[in-house]
Scaffold this motif. Structure first.
Motif, short mmCIF file in Angstrom:
data_model
loop_
_atom_site.label_atom_id
_atom_site.label_comp_id
_atom_site.label_asym_id
_atom_site.label_seq_id
_atom_site.Cartn_x
_atom_site.Cartn_y
_atom_site.Cartn_z
N GLY A 274 0.94 -1.12 0.29
CA GLY A 274 -0.37 0.10 0.28
C GLY A 274 0.54 1.18 0.05
N THR A 275 1.04 2.02 -0.96
CA THR A 275 1.86 3.36 -1.59
C THR A 275 0.97 4.13 -0.98
OG1 THR A 275 2.13 2.21 -3.65
CG2 THR A 275 3.76 1.35 -2.46
N GLY A 276 0.21 4.67 -0.45
CA GLY A 276 -0.70 6.41 -0.31
C GLY A 276 0.26 6.78 0.17
N LYS A 277 -0.81 7.45 0.75
CA LYS A 277 0.50 8.94 1.22
C LYS A 277 1.09 8.46 2.76
CE LYS A 277 -2.57 12.63 0.85
NZ LYS A 277 -3.88 13.14 1.09
N ILE A 278 0.59 7.27 3.33
CA ILE A 278 1.61 6.87 4.60
C ILE A 278 2.66 5.63 3.84
CG2 ILE A 278 1.11 5.20 6.62
CD1 ILE A 278 -1.60 6.59 7.15
N GLY A 279 2.14 5.32 2.85
CA GLY A 279 2.79 4.07 2.33
C GLY A 279 4.22 4.89 1.88
N PHE B 232 6.01 -10.80 -0.79
CA PHE B 232 5.84 -11.46 0.47
C PHE B 232 7.53 -12.43 0.42
CE2 PHE B 232 0.96 -11.77 -0.06
CZ PHE B 232 1.06 -10.54 0.96
N VAL B 233 7.41 -13.27 -0.73
CA VAL B 233 8.51 -13.86 -0.96
C VAL B 233 9.70 -13.37 -0.71
CG1 VAL B 233 9.71 -15.32 -2.37
CG2 VAL B 233 7.26 -15.87 -1.95
N GLU B 234 10.36 -12.06 -1.20
CA GLU B 234 10.92 -11.46 -1.53
C GLU B 234 11.59 -10.58 -0.20
OE1 GLU B 234 12.03 -9.98 -5.13
OE2 GLU B 234 11.45 -11.51 -6.14
N SER B 235 10.61 -10.12 0.94
CA SER B 235 11.17 -8.88 1.38
C SER B 235 11.76 -9.34 2.48
CB SER B 235 8.76 -8.51 1.41
OG SER B 235 8.75 -7.55 0.69
N ASP B 236 12.06 -8.54 3.29
CA ASP B 236 12.93 -8.84 4.24
C ASP B 236 12.14 -8.66 5.23
OD1 ASP B 236 15.08 -10.14 3.82
OD2 ASP B 236 15.65 -8.22 3.16
N LEU B 237 10.94 -7.25 5.42
CA LEU B 237 10.71 -6.64 5.90
C LEU B 237 9.36 -5.76 5.42
CD1 LEU B 237 9.08 -4.48 9.08
CD2 LEU B 237 10.95 -2.61 7.32
N ILE B 238 8.06 -6.59 6.05
CA ILE B 238 6.87 -6.68 5.07
C ILE B 238 5.72 -4.95 6.30
CG2 ILE B 238 4.85 -7.39 4.49
CD1 ILE B 238 6.20 -9.67 3.64
N SER B 239 5.02 -3.82 5.67
CA SER B 239 4.88 -3.59 6.23
C SER B 239 3.55 -2.68 5.35
CB SER B 239 5.35 -2.06 6.53
OG SER B 239 4.59 -1.10 7.34
N LEU B 240 2.17 -3.04 6.62
CA LEU B 240 1.30 -3.18 5.96
C LEU B 240 0.18 -1.14 5.55
CD1 LEU B 240 -0.87 -6.42 6.98
CD2 LEU B 240 0.74 -5.58 5.07
N HIS B 241 0.05 -1.02 4.43
CA HIS B 241 -0.83 0.54 4.42
C HIS B 241 -1.79 0.78 4.03
CE1 HIS B 241 2.92 1.90 6.69
NE2 HIS B 241 3.35 1.32 6.11
N VAL B 242 -2.92 -0.60 3.95
CA VAL B 242 -4.13 -0.79 2.81
C VAL B 242 -5.32 -0.29 3.58
CG1 VAL B 242 -2.56 -1.61 1.12
CG2 VAL B 242 -3.99 -2.96 2.64
N PRO B 243 -6.31 -0.03 2.77
CA PRO B 243 -7.28 0.50 4.57
C PRO B 243 -7.92 -1.12 4.89
CG PRO B 243 -7.80 1.06 1.83
CD PRO B 243 -6.03 0.89 2.30
#
Length: 331
Positions: free
Chosen positions: A150-155, A194-205
């Protein structure tokens, strides 16, 4: 006219009273709006609610029967509101469409670093004068891959911080954010992130399409030593599935500022009560998990903007105006 505001935190009350002073009277309550408390609003044309209020059809009907015609929610999310019933009852409903994205983005990074560097465990140890380093080893963020879901304003704000760490940037969203692309982000499908990330951060409604988007299948795709952070909405994550993966010894850390069953629990003091939520109780026991009570937005800057927007929404209603914050009636 006096407005009734539900679920007002102690730090929030003076900001609300200052913003409304000289304009409108406001009565602040620390109780949350729900079936049991909705009758308190009888006689109030305007009520204000917070993100964990229960604004189901039954509650909305009680409010309408008591004379309420406008609900000003002090949050961006509105998944707790039955908008179909609100429109049926011809209630005006507003939200705060945006506030400081940096408050949430910075807190998401706070959670990420807290679990990466075992800050809570280290702090608890030193309080007992235990200064050993066993079990506290973290990892450099520089050179690792972050997945921004999720790459809106917060993302975008989260991504800018990640770039400062020198990380490889992966993103997923329905529509790519050009600003994130300019920062060097590569947009990929969900499974690749999901497969490639070392850190995942969620920013979707939280929508019907995103509820439990992080389910067992998604969690199993993630690296065993990945870090997962959720500062958006609790319902994005299937918590039972997450507990199963944690029990299997997976993930370097999980930072959660939200929980799918938080309504009626977060923002309250349950320290002297037996914990009835077995899933949350189990989640909190894991040493690599940090849970906070939906405080990512809780900065003086962001709350001030939320209060100002709420006041503007109320004044728009009184003047018969609509804005981007108006959810009901329909456009």
């Amino acid at each position: 006219m006096e407005i009734l505001a539900f679920g007002v935190q102690a730090d929030e009350k003076p900001l609300i009273e200052k913003a409304f002073a000289g304009r409108l009277d406001v009565r602040c309550l620390d109780v949350f709006l729900g079936e049991d408390t909705a009758p308190i609003a009888a006689g109030y044309e305007i009520v204000s609610s917070n993100v964990n209020a229960d604004l189901s059809g039954r509650v909305l009907r009680t409010l309408a029967e008591g004379g309420t015609r406008m609900i000003a929610q002090r949050s961006t999310g509105f998944n707790n509101i039955d908008l179909d019933v609100a429109r049926e009852l011809e209630l005006t409903v507003s939200r705060v469409s945006s506030y400081s994205p940096f408050s949430v983005a910075e807190f998401a990074w706070t959670l990420a670093m807290a679990v990466n560097r075992s800050i809570v465990r280290a702090s608890n140890r030193t309080r007992d004068f235990d200064f050993r380093l066993n079990g506290l080893m973290g990892r450099d963020m520089r050179g690792r891959t972050v997945g921004v879901f999720g790459t809106g304003k917060i993302g975008e704000a989260f991504t800018r911080i990640a770039r400062g760490f020198g990380m490889n940037l992966l993103g997923w969203d329905v529509t790519p954010n050009p600003a994130c692309v300019d920062l060097g982000m590569k947009y990929v499908d969900k499974d690749t992130l999901f497969v490639e990330s070392d850190l995942i951060s969620l920013h979707v409604p939280l929508l019907d399409a995103t509820r439990h988007i992080i389910d067992g299948a998604a969690l199993r795709l993630m690296k065993d030593d990945a870090i997962l952070v959720n500062s958006s909405r609790g319902g994005l994550v299937d918590t039972d599935a997450l507990v199963d993966e944690l029990r299997a010894g997976r993930f370097a850390g999980v930072g959660l500022d939200v929980y799918e069953a938080e309504a009626g629990l977060f923002f309250t003091d349950r320290s002297l009560e037996a914990v009835e939520d077995d899933t949350l109780a189990r989640l909190i026991t894991f040493p690599n998990v940090v849970v906070t009570s939906h405080q990512a937005y809780y900065t003086h800057d962001a709350v001030g903007q939320i209060v100002d927007a709420t006041l503007a929404n109320v004044r728009d209603y009184l003047a018969g105006r609509r804005s981007e914050n108006t959810l009901s009636p329909s456009p």
